[in-house]
Design an enzyme around this catalytic site. Structure first.
Site, PDB file in Angstrom:
ATOM      1  N   ASN A  33      10.745   8.242  -2.583  1.00 18.53           N
ATOM      2  CA  ASN A  33      10.518   6.788  -2.201  1.00 18.53           C
ATOM      3  C   ASN A  33       9.997   6.761  -3.573  1.00 18.53           C
ATOM      4  O   ASN A  33      11.037   5.667  -3.820  1.00 18.53           O
ATOM      5  CB  ASN A  33      10.111   6.228  -1.161  1.00 18.53           C
ATOM      6  CG  ASN A  33      10.789   4.869  -1.328  1.00 18.53           C
ATOM      7  OD1 ASN A  33      12.263   4.379  -1.542  1.00 18.53           O
ATOM      8  ND2 ASN A  33       9.848   3.860  -0.634  1.00 18.53           N
ATOM      9  N   HIS A  54      14.083   1.451   0.750  1.00 23.08           N
ATOM     10  CA  HIS A  54      15.715   0.782   0.740  1.00 23.08           C
ATOM     11  C   HIS A  54      16.869   1.314   0.642  1.00 23.08           C
ATOM     12  O   HIS A  54      16.663   2.349  -0.905  1.00 23.08           O
ATOM     13  CB  HIS A  54      15.159  -0.701  -0.764  1.00 23.08           C
ATOM     14  CG  HIS A  54      14.386  -1.469  -0.528  1.00 23.08           C
ATOM     15  ND1 HIS A  54      12.859  -1.711   0.051  1.00 23.08           N
ATOM     16  CD2 HIS A  54      15.111  -3.184  -0.356  1.00 23.08           C
ATOM     17  CE1 HIS A  54      12.575  -2.809  -0.297  1.00 23.08           C
ATOM     18  NE2 HIS A  54      13.402  -3.408  -0.025  1.00 23.08           N
TER      19      HIS A  54
END
Length: 288
Positions: free
Chosen positions: A157, A124
DNA sequence: TTTAATGT
């Protein structure tokens, strides 16, 4: 000659209709523009990012979402930035993670399957948890649009980047009250290199930036640049950079409406004092 | 109230 008498009135009527249509178009697009500008102003700070004329690869269009904006590049088939505001306020309960969804506005077919077995995570830019907490469930849904995703190595991430997101919402937002955040990818210099290194159609970045701003008459800023190849346990303050550095790497101008005197000070140097970084730079991740 | 994401 009856036909000659019909033509002028036909012309006049057509012209009048055209005039009415043009008026509606002008008023309509004017209203659209005002509304669009109002939303952009509310979701950004000192203007949405723009690009240098010399760099077509930083050309993009703005996608409006609930709670955040995305600058989408049809050339890189990738978002170039996501911009959003965070504030403490009444924190909402965060629901379960929704499913990843295709965003039809991108035109390019970037689907939830596009990253499969590539070795890259769907990372994201506008984060699930913080956006959901501040902006609610509809905004949370929007963070799972593929237009908000970038290919990130799992160690980045799930570890280093996740730690940074956690520090932002759990420490900096309560500390400063309101934060403007811009996050995005940094690509390789060589165009051909990037053109070939793709996951599906999506260009794979070399690194990612995150810019934090405390808005106000004397704004405060902190910027990070994190490469794909991290282990994940590094101290966050190892990756501090100036905003100028990120602008030169991306070809973007992040705060175009910022007065140039303020801009020089805010973007030209790394000023980490007052953030309390030392206390949070080494907090462990949740998924180690 | 609990922050990421893959693969089976």
């Amino acid at each position: 000659m009856p036909r000659r008498r019909i033509r002028p009135s036909w012309w006049r009527r057509s012209l009048r209709r055209l005039g009415v249509a043009a008026l509606f178009a002008a008023v309509g697009s004017g209203l659209w523009y005002l509304e669009e500008r109002e939303v952009r102003d509310r979701l950004s700070w000192m203007g949405v990012p723009t690009w240098e004329r010399s760099s077509p690869l930083s050309l993009h269009r703005v996608l409006r979402n609930d709670g955040f904006l995305v600058g989408w590049s049809d050339l890189r088939v990738s978002p170039l930035w996501a911009s959003y505001a965070l504030e403490p306020g009444a924190a909402r309960g965060v629901g379960e993670r929704p499913a990843f969804r295709r965003d039809w506005r991108t035109l390019w077919p970037v689907t939830p399957d596009s990253y499969r077995r590539s070795g890259y995570d769907r990372g994201h830019l506008a984060p699930n948890y913080a956006i959901a907490r501040v902006h609610g469930p509809a905004a949370q849904q929007d963070t799972f649009l593929m237009s908000n995703m970038v290919p990130q190595r799992p160690n980045l991430n799930r570890r280093l980047w996740q730690r940074l997101e956690e520090v932002v919402i759990d420490h900096f937002v309560p500390r400063f009250g309101r934060l403007q955040v811009i996050a995005g990818p940094v690509f390789a210099d060589e165009f051909m290199e990037g053109a070939l290194r793709r996951v599906g159609l999506v260009e794979v970045p070399e690194a990612f930036y995150k810019i934090l701003v405390v808005p106000g008459p004397r704004p405060r800023a902190l910027a990070f640049l994190m490469p794909q190849g991290v282990g994940g346990g590094e101290p966050l303050d190892r990756y501090l950079v100036s905003i100028d550095r990120i602008e030169s790497l991306t070809g973007l101008d992040f705060f175009p409406q910022l007065p140039s005197g303020v801009e020089t000070v805010l973007e030209g140097r790394v000023e980490a004092s007052g953030w309390g970084l030392a206390a949070v730079a080494n907090l462990p991740g949740r998924f180690d």
